[in-house]
Scaffold this motif. Sequence first.
Motif, PDB file in Angstrom:
ATOM      1  N   ALA A 297       1.039  -5.179  37.996  1.00 58.58           N
ATOM      2  CA  ALA A 297       0.842  -6.185  39.049  1.00 58.58           C
ATOM      3  C   ALA A 297       1.769  -7.356  38.774  1.00 58.58           C
ATOM      4  O   ALA A 297       2.498  -7.350  37.777  1.00 58.58           O
ATOM      5  N   CYS A 298       1.739  -8.353  39.644  1.00 58.78           N
ATOM      6  CA  CYS A 298       2.587  -9.541  39.460  1.00 58.78           C
ATOM      7  C   CYS A 298       1.722 -10.801  39.508  1.00 58.78           C
ATOM      8  O   CYS A 298       0.689 -10.823  40.174  1.00 58.78           O
ATOM      9  N   GLY A 299       2.211 -11.841  38.873  1.00 58.90           N
ATOM     10  CA  GLY A 299       1.588 -13.169  38.987  1.00 58.90           C
ATOM     11  C   GLY A 299       0.141 -13.157  38.560  1.00 58.90           C
ATOM     12  O   GLY A 299      -0.243 -12.566  37.542  1.00 58.90           O
ATOM     13  N   THR A 300      -0.679 -13.816  39.360  1.00 55.60           N
ATOM     14  CA  THR A 300      -2.101 -13.912  39.057  1.00 55.60           C
ATOM     15  C   THR A 300      -2.759 -12.536  38.997  1.00 55.60           C
ATOM     16  O   THR A 300      -3.651 -12.299  38.173  1.00 55.60           O
ATOM     17  N   ALA A 301      -2.319 -11.639  39.850  1.00 59.55           N
ATOM     18  CA  ALA A 301      -2.911 -10.296  39.862  1.00 59.55           C
ATOM     19  C   ALA A 301      -2.658  -9.600  38.522  1.00 59.55           C
ATOM     20  O   ALA A 301      -3.504  -8.847  38.022  1.00 59.55           O
ATOM     21  N   TYR A 302      -1.501  -9.854  37.923  1.00 59.60           N
ATOM     22  CA  TYR A 302      -1.209  -9.285  36.599  1.00 59.60           C
ATOM     23  C   TYR A 302      -2.197  -9.839  35.574  1.00 59.60           C
ATOM     24  O   TYR A 302      -2.709  -9.101  34.716  1.00 59.60           O
ATOM     25  N   ILE A 344      -2.736  -3.779  41.211  1.00 58.41           N
ATOM     26  CA  ILE A 344      -3.573  -4.887  41.675  1.00 58.41           C
ATOM     27  C   ILE A 344      -2.688  -5.811  42.500  1.00 58.41           C
ATOM     28  O   ILE A 344      -1.638  -6.256  42.030  1.00 58.41           O
ATOM     29  N   SER A 345      -3.102  -6.074  43.723  1.00 55.74           N
ATOM     30  CA  SER A 345      -2.279  -6.927  44.581  1.00 55.74           C
ATOM     31  C   SER A 345      -3.141  -7.520  45.685  1.00 55.74           C
ATOM     32  O   SER A 345      -3.776  -6.777  46.440  1.00 55.74           O
ATOM     33  N   GLN A 346      -3.155  -8.829  45.761  1.00 53.09           N
ATOM     34  CA  GLN A 346      -3.886  -9.481  46.840  1.00 53.09           C
ATOM     35  C   GLN A 346      -3.345  -8.994  48.174  1.00 53.09           C
ATOM     36  O   GLN A 346      -4.070  -8.467  49.000  1.00 53.09           O
ATOM     37  N   SER A 347      -2.031  -9.161  48.365  1.00 57.36           N
ATOM     38  CA  SER A 347      -1.416  -8.853  49.660  1.00 57.36           C
ATOM     39  C   SER A 347      -1.280  -7.354  49.896  1.00 57.36           C
ATOM     40  O   SER A 347      -1.272  -6.894  51.030  1.00 57.36           O
ATOM     41  N   GLY A 348      -1.119  -6.612  48.796  1.00 59.24           N
ATOM     42  CA  GLY A 348      -0.827  -5.184  48.928  1.00 59.24           C
ATOM     43  C   GLY A 348       0.594  -4.920  49.388  1.00 59.24           C
ATOM     44  O   GLY A 348       0.925  -3.806  49.807  1.00 59.24           O
ATOM     45  N   GLU A 349       1.451  -5.940  49.309  1.00 57.33           N
ATOM     46  CA  GLU A 349       2.817  -5.783  49.811  1.00 57.33           C
ATOM     47  C   GLU A 349       3.868  -6.175  48.778  1.00 57.33           C
ATOM     48  O   GLU A 349       5.064  -6.137  49.095  1.00 57.33           O
ATOM     49  N   THR A 350       3.487  -6.599  47.600  1.00 64.14           N
ATOM     50  CA  THR A 350       4.465  -7.092  46.631  1.00 64.14           C
ATOM     51  C   THR A 350       5.454  -5.987  46.262  1.00 64.14           C
ATOM     52  O   THR A 350       5.059  -4.899  45.826  1.00 64.14           O
ATOM     53  N   ALA A 351       6.742  -6.289  46.428  1.00 62.18           N
ATOM     54  CA  ALA A 351       7.773  -5.248  46.338  1.00 62.18           C
ATOM     55  C   ALA A 351       7.785  -4.578  44.956  1.00 62.18           C
ATOM     56  O   ALA A 351       7.861  -3.352  44.857  1.00 62.18           O
ATOM     57  N   GLY A 395      -4.016 -20.225  50.700  1.00 57.25           N
ATOM     58  CA  GLY A 395      -3.359 -21.034  49.665  1.00 57.25           C
ATOM     59  C   GLY A 395      -2.426 -20.145  48.858  1.00 57.25           C
ATOM     60  O   GLY A 395      -2.822 -19.039  48.466  1.00 57.25           O
ATOM     61  N   VAL A 396      -1.206 -20.619  48.631  1.00 56.03           N
ATOM     62  CA  VAL A 396      -0.261 -19.786  47.877  1.00 56.03           C
ATOM     63  C   VAL A 396      -0.793 -19.523  46.469  1.00 56.03           C
ATOM     64  O   VAL A 396      -0.664 -18.424  45.935  1.00 56.03           O
ATOM     65  N   ALA A 397      -1.392 -20.534  45.857  1.00 53.78           N
ATOM     66  CA  ALA A 397      -1.959 -20.338  44.516  1.00 53.78           C
ATOM     67  C   ALA A 397      -3.256 -19.541  44.652  1.00 53.78           C
ATOM     68  O   ALA A 397      -4.203 -19.976  45.293  1.00 53.78           O
ATOM     69  N   SER A 398      -3.272 -18.379  44.055  1.00 51.48           N
ATOM     70  CA  SER A 398      -4.403 -17.465  44.230  1.00 51.48           C
ATOM     71  C   SER A 398      -5.623 -17.954  43.452  1.00 51.48           C
ATOM     72  O   SER A 398      -5.526 -18.325  42.286  1.00 51.48           O
ATOM     73  N   THR A 399      -6.773 -17.973  44.095  1.00 54.22           N
ATOM     74  CA  THR A 399      -8.012 -18.390  43.417  1.00 54.22           C
ATOM     75  C   THR A 399      -9.108 -17.343  43.634  1.00 54.22           C
ATOM     76  O   THR A 399      -9.472 -16.614  42.726  1.00 54.22           O
ATOM     77  N   LEU A 601       7.670 -21.504  46.219  1.00 57.09           N
ATOM     78  CA  LEU A 601       6.803 -20.339  46.005  1.00 57.09           C
ATOM     79  C   LEU A 601       6.479 -19.642  47.314  1.00 57.09           C
ATOM     80  O   LEU A 601       6.475 -20.259  48.371  1.00 57.09           O
ATOM     81  N   ALA A 602       6.188 -18.361  47.214  1.00 63.34           N
ATOM     82  CA  ALA A 602       5.798 -17.587  48.388  1.00 63.34           C
ATOM     83  C   ALA A 602       4.479 -16.893  48.098  1.00 63.34           C
ATOM     84  O   ALA A 602       4.183 -16.540  46.963  1.00 63.34           O
ATOM     85  N   LYS A 603       3.692 -16.719  49.122  1.00 61.95           N
ATOM     86  CA  LYS A 603       2.400 -16.058  48.958  1.00 61.95           C
ATOM     87  C   LYS A 603       2.575 -14.576  48.725  1.00 61.95           C
ATOM     88  O   LYS A 603       1.865 -13.957  47.950  1.00 61.95           O
ATOM     89  N   SER A 604       3.497 -14.016  49.462  1.00 55.02           N
ATOM     90  CA  SER A 604       3.644 -12.573  49.404  1.00 55.02           C
ATOM     91  C   SER A 604       5.118 -12.285  49.151  1.00 55.02           C
ATOM     92  O   SER A 604       5.968 -12.656  49.959  1.00 55.02           O
TER      93      SER A 604
HETATM   94  C1  G6P Z   1       3.113 -14.517  44.371  1.00 57.34           C
HETATM   95  C2  G6P Z   1       1.946 -15.406  44.672  1.00 57.34           C
HETATM   96  C3  G6P Z   1       0.878 -15.263  43.593  1.00 57.34           C
HETATM   97  C4  G6P Z   1       0.475 -13.805  43.447  1.00 57.34           C
HETATM   98  C5  G6P Z   1       1.694 -12.903  43.221  1.00 57.34           C
HETATM   99  C6  G6P Z   1       1.323 -11.440  43.371  1.00 57.34           C
HETATM  100  O1  G6P Z   1       3.760 -14.967  43.224  1.00 57.34           O
HETATM  101  O2  G6P Z   1       2.351 -16.763  44.763  1.00 57.34           O
HETATM  102  O3  G6P Z   1      -0.273 -16.023  43.931  1.00 57.34           O
HETATM  103  O4  G6P Z   1      -0.402 -13.689  42.370  1.00 57.34           O
HETATM  104  O5  G6P Z   1       2.700 -13.166  44.193  1.00 57.34           O
HETATM  105  O6  G6P Z   1       0.957 -11.216  44.705  1.00 57.34           O
HETATM  106  P1  G6P Z   1      -0.001 -10.049  45.169  1.00 57.34           P
HETATM  107  O7  G6P Z   1      -0.106 -10.194  46.655  1.00 57.34           O
HETATM  108  O8  G6P Z   1       0.667  -8.763  44.761  1.00 57.34           O
HETATM  109  O9  G6P Z   1      -1.303 -10.234  44.463  1.00 57.34           O
END
Ligand code: G6P
Length: 608
Positions: A297-302, A344-351, A395-399, A601-604
């Motif tokens: 995963a990336c970011g917070t999801a990681y 693990i991905s909030q958006s389900g679209e992280t490349a 919010g871009v910052a995932s909570t 920063l970008a949300k997705s």
């Molecule tokens: C970006 C967002 C983070 C998120 C990460 C992974 O960096 O700013 O908040 O944790 O992407 O995104 P995802 O949608 O895959 O959880």
Amino acid sequence: MCGIVAIIGNQPVAGRLVDALKRLEYRGYDSAGIATLYESVMERRRAKGKLFNLEKLLSDEPLAGTIGIGHTRWATHGIPNETNAHPHFIEGVAVVHNGIIENFSELRDELTAGGAVFTTQTDTEVVAQLVARYKRQGLDNRAAMLAMLNDVTGAYALVVMFADDPDTLMAARFGPPLAVGFGRGEMFFGSDAIALAPFTNEIAYLVDGDCAIIHRGGAEIIDFAGNPVERPHQISQATAFVVDKGNHRHFMEKEIYEQPEVISHALSHYVDFQTHTLRANDTGIDFGKVSGLAISACGTAYLSGLIGKYWFERYARLPVEIDVASEFRYREIPLSKDQAALFISQSGETADTLACLRYCRDEGLKIGAVVNVSESTIARESDAIFPILAGPEIGVASTKAFTCQLAVLASLSIRAGRARGTLDGADEKQLVRHLTGMPRIMSQVLNLIQPQMESLARDLSKFKDVLYLGRGTSYPLAMEGALKLKEISYIHAEGYAAGELKHGPIALIDENMPVIVIAPHDRFFEKTVSNMQEVAARGGRIIFITDEKGAAASKLPTMATIVLPDVPEIIAPMVFALPIQLLAYHTAVFMGTDVDQPRNLAKSVTVE
Ligand code: G6P
């Protein structure tokens, strides 16, 4: 990430395009623009910065027309300025694009050699230039579009409008998401269903290699060779949610306070609140049979995955390989078919995460998706979907997505423990009971700590660097705390395993760098306290986030001590996430930053 909307209808579209772009603001952007076609003339308005700049421009110089395209740009190739903002125009061809055209410099050289004049620094301009060139060579619009698609490589979602055809818009997808929206006598394209929610909830998602052509009466989808393809229509859930801040100042604050409720919702999908047992839903992955788990995963999801690793290993004795997706995808990890993989991905679209999924799928692993958007590409390409049910996170910052991911991973680790015989029925009941008690405790904690977090944030905002420390599952949480703070307040922060303090960061300790120690009174508490002692001995200021037992056990002087209730170990990461989220939030509010859309920063993140 860039956002795309396009409308072909019967009423003026300029205002509607901007409204739809507002719903995509959460993805992050640094310039925006729209173009419309009216009486054979295409016109555009573009502005650097936030959408209100574009709105102001449009109120001074309105655009007419019932067909148009819009874009929020998150800069990759070329700085964020008006010239590089989309739509790009070349000879009656207008283009908006999300993603990266990887062979753009070769194409640009070739087009320049043929006489083309480039006016922007973007990779997108080659798309418009190519289509215009093919039209000049005598191809009709559809053929020119397909010829361009066969020239470009990379990851893209794009929409093209033609000055000589007021009845058609064309789009293509290869990578970033793009949806077709079906209205009555009007049709749409959008980066996601949220953008299109006010217009329609009837959506067809394009898949990679699709080209879609819309008219007021419907859509035609073809592949890049021109053969027709069918994509199912879905009724999107996005319309059910009002994307609104309620009585909160920011989406982030709203999302922090929503957590007890959304976690209940998430948990109820996995556990029975009455019997305190796991629900017997078919998960698609038999944890009893797998030899190991790969998580990426990336970011917070990681970071939620990293906490999940502790749980899968502890409760299910299941070995977990985990890495950030941008590394995982290129590491050439030896994997075997009897392993399962979780993405693990909030958006389900992280490349990057999607690329890892495809890598693992090619290696023959069973794929599970822990996602918030059940219609997303990652969800659609998985064998098993584990929804986190957090509702739209703006919010871009995932909570709330973070804590819901944790709730789901905790439930899955208990399921894995039962399937592997490392937990018995009594263990299951006890752990599930702990989980079901969590929403109530989270509500109490949010009320309890709010005033203290606000005043502490004032103090924290005076510092330039902050160190977060933790052990066990509090270690990834320390990294998440640091990530939250730096993302939205722009204060430099690092999260470290407390035991690593002596191996480097201790050199930085002085009265100018507060150390936030996350230490519930768990198995690691004594060891973490000895690290705190090392900090105190060097004049470091400690912000101690602990529980009642921990506060009673430590006598060290602190800059502040945040005392949470004593909670069972399995729920500590979710409960202790609350003070770190609120501290980052209030610090950012106090500093006056753009909390919901922090700079750069970008949300997705749909590009590599
Ligand atoms: C970006 C967002 C983070 C998120 C990460 C992974 O960096 O700013 O908040 O944790 O992407 O995104 P995802 O949608 O895959 O959880």
